[in-house]
Design a protein around this motif. Structure first.
Motif, PDB file in Angstrom:
ATOM      1  N   LEU A  13       1.103  -1.465   0.292  1.00 46.04           N
ATOM      2  CA  LEU A  13       0.238  -0.330   0.048  1.00 46.04           C
ATOM      3  C   LEU A  13       0.984   1.736   0.172  1.00 46.04           C
ATOM      4  N   ALA A  14       2.183   0.925   0.157  1.00 42.72           N
ATOM      5  CA  ALA A  14       3.032   2.497   0.328  1.00 42.72           C
ATOM      6  C   ALA A  14       3.386   3.449  -1.254  1.00 42.72           C
ATOM      7  N   PRO A  15       2.942   2.261  -2.164  1.00 40.04           N
ATOM      8  CA  PRO A  15       2.367   3.334  -3.136  1.00 40.04           C
ATOM      9  C   PRO A  15       1.921   4.915  -3.402  1.00 40.04           C
ATOM     10  N   ALA A  16       0.603   4.156  -3.015  1.00 43.14           N
ATOM     11  CA  ALA A  16      -0.791   4.886  -2.937  1.00 43.14           C
ATOM     12  C   ALA A  16      -0.673   6.006  -1.560  1.00 43.14           C
ATOM     13  N   GLN A  17       0.004   5.539  -0.776  1.00 39.09           N
ATOM     14  CA  GLN A  17       0.190   6.741   0.696  1.00 39.09           C
ATOM     15  C   GLN A  17       1.243   7.260   0.367  1.00 39.09           C
ATOM     16  N   HIS A  18       2.194   7.183  -0.397  1.00 41.36           N
ATOM     17  CA  HIS A  18       3.198   8.556  -0.878  1.00 41.36           C
ATOM     18  C   HIS A  18       2.999   9.291  -2.320  1.00 41.36           C
ATOM     19  N   LEU A  19       2.586   9.195  -3.413  1.00 41.85           N
ATOM     20  CA  LEU A  19       1.567   9.697  -4.154  1.00 41.85           C
ATOM     21  C   LEU A  19       0.519  10.504  -4.460  1.00 41.85           C
ATOM     22  N   LEU A  20      -0.100   9.326  -3.323  1.00 39.85           N
ATOM     23  CA  LEU A  20      -1.707   9.824  -3.476  1.00 39.85           C
ATOM     24  C   LEU A  20      -1.749  10.411  -2.333  1.00 39.85           C
ATOM     25  N   GLY A  21      -1.053  10.155  -0.783  1.00 37.13           N
ATOM     26  CA  GLY A  21      -1.264  10.518   0.507  1.00 37.13           C
ATOM     27  C   GLY A  21      -2.630   9.837   0.587  1.00 37.13           C
ATOM     28  N   PHE A  22      -2.978   8.545  -0.142  1.00 38.66           N
ATOM     29  CA  PHE A  22      -3.710   8.075   0.599  1.00 38.66           C
ATOM     30  C   PHE A  22      -3.892   6.510   2.171  1.00 38.66           C
ATOM     31  N   THR A  23      -4.793   7.022   2.818  1.00 38.09           N
ATOM     32  CA  THR A  23      -4.404   5.666   4.108  1.00 38.09           C
ATOM     33  C   THR A  23      -5.792   5.669   3.825  1.00 38.09           C
ATOM     34  N   ALA A  24      -6.524   4.734   4.218  1.00 34.85           N
ATOM     35  CA  ALA A  24      -8.362   4.447   4.245  1.00 34.85           C
ATOM     36  C   ALA A  24      -8.543   4.203   5.321  1.00 34.85           C
ATOM     37  N   GLU A  25      -9.320   5.467   5.987  1.00 36.15           N
ATOM     38  CA  GLU A  25     -10.001   6.187   6.668  1.00 36.15           C
ATOM     39  C   GLU A  25     -11.181   5.254   7.786  1.00 36.15           C
ATOM     40  N   HIS A  26     -11.810   4.110   7.201  1.00 39.30           N
ATOM     41  CA  HIS A  26     -12.643   3.188   7.228  1.00 39.30           C
ATOM     42  C   HIS A  26     -12.654   1.361   7.483  1.00 39.30           C
ATOM     43  N   GLU A  27     -12.061   1.980   8.837  1.00 39.52           N
ATOM     44  CA  GLU A  27     -11.681  -0.033   9.336  1.00 39.52           C
ATOM     45  C   GLU A  27     -13.008  -1.080  10.155  1.00 39.52           C
ATOM     46  N   LEU A  28     -12.498  -2.233   9.718  1.00 38.40           N
ATOM     47  CA  LEU A  28     -14.336  -3.281  10.332  1.00 38.40           C
ATOM     48  C   LEU A  28     -13.771  -3.171  11.570  1.00 38.40           C
TER      49      LEU A  28
END
Length: 274
Positions: free
Chosen positions: A259-274
């Motif tokens: 998931l690191a590429p999406a975190q680095h380039l998009l600044g995306f980390t999921a906010e809603h977890e079960l």
């Protein structure tokens, strides 16, 4: 952006994208007779050039979600043919219209595991877009082709194109809780997707963030950082994917996707977890 075109806007992720964008300055492209709320609606097929061209008016960003979402949602010819032609048509018309940013819905299924006729295992984890695909169904192949189309269109038109490999997507009250309960009772049910998931609002936010990528072609996995299975990830991998090479520490319920590429380039980390 002045206006964003959302194809498949009445679908699970599409509705959430419209909500995230605020529905203003949004063009929704949907099949005829499909109810949807947006300030401009175009009805027709993403495979039809005239329809897509008409939908591109004043658009400078595209989120392409329209697709047959599984290999059993039509004949093999319909699933592969419509998915790939739709993506080609939308991106070609976007490029011709001068659109600078486009996002395409790919799938975790591009690796071939989720719809395989017999259980398969990835070569290694954390799973990234370089793990060799074992696709043997028309849906998986269509998503691999979509990713190659995205890369070609980026070169052809100078667009930034992001392909997002979505895992199992749903809302907490809609389908995630039920699926998680089934996987808890029988973790083999989540093995093909590596027990990954993404809440619908996070899927929409990832798509919107991907419109900001400045250039090039990129493929990202996006998922919740922890699996939906209530068991240690390493135990699950050793039980259901014993031949898979484990290349990184996966403490607790860490999702075995990169998931690191999406975190680095998009600044995306999921906010809603079960």
């Amino acid at each position: 952006m002045n206006r964003v075109l959302v194809t498949g806007a009445a679908g699970r992720i599409g509705c959430a994208v419209l909500e995230a964008l605020g529905r203003d300055r949004v063009t929704a492209l949907v099949l005829p007779g499909t109810p949807v709320q947006a300030d401009r609606v175009v009805e027709g097929s993403v495979c039809d050039v005239a329809t897509v061209r008409a939908a591109m008016g004043e658009v400078d960003g595209v989120i392409h979600l329209a697709a047959r979402p599984a290999p059993h949602r039509g004949t093999p010819y319909e699933v592969f043919g419509e998915n790939t032609l739709g993506t080609f048509t939308v991106l070609e018309e976007a490029g011709r219209a001068g659109v600078r940013n486009a996002v395409v819905a790919s799938s975790l299924a591009a690796n071939g595991l989720p719809f395989a006729t017999a259980p398969l295992s990835p070569a290694y984890v954390p799973l990234d877009d370089r793990v060799p695909s074992q696709a043997e169904d028309p849906y998986a192949l269509s998503k691999l082709t979509d990713e190659q189309t995205a890369a070609m269109m980026s070169r052809r038109h100078g667009m930034a194109v992001v392909a997002l490999r979505f895992p199992f997507v749903g809302g907490f009250t809609e389908r995630l809780r039920e699926h998680a309960d089934k996987v808890a009772a029988d973790p083999s049910l989540g093995a093909a997707s590596l027990w990954s998931y993404l809440e619908t609002r996070d899927a929409a936010r990832a798509a919107v963030l991907a419109l900001r990528v400045p250039g090039g072609s990129h493929t990202f996995h996006v998922a919740a950082p922890r699996t939906l299975a209530p068991y240690p990830t390493l135990d699950l991998l050793r039980r259901f994917h014993p031949t898979t090479e484990i290349r990184a520490a996966l403490p607790g319920r860490t999702t075995p996707l990169d998931l690191a590429p999406a975190q680095h380039l998009l600044g995306f980390t999921a906010e809603h977890e079960l």
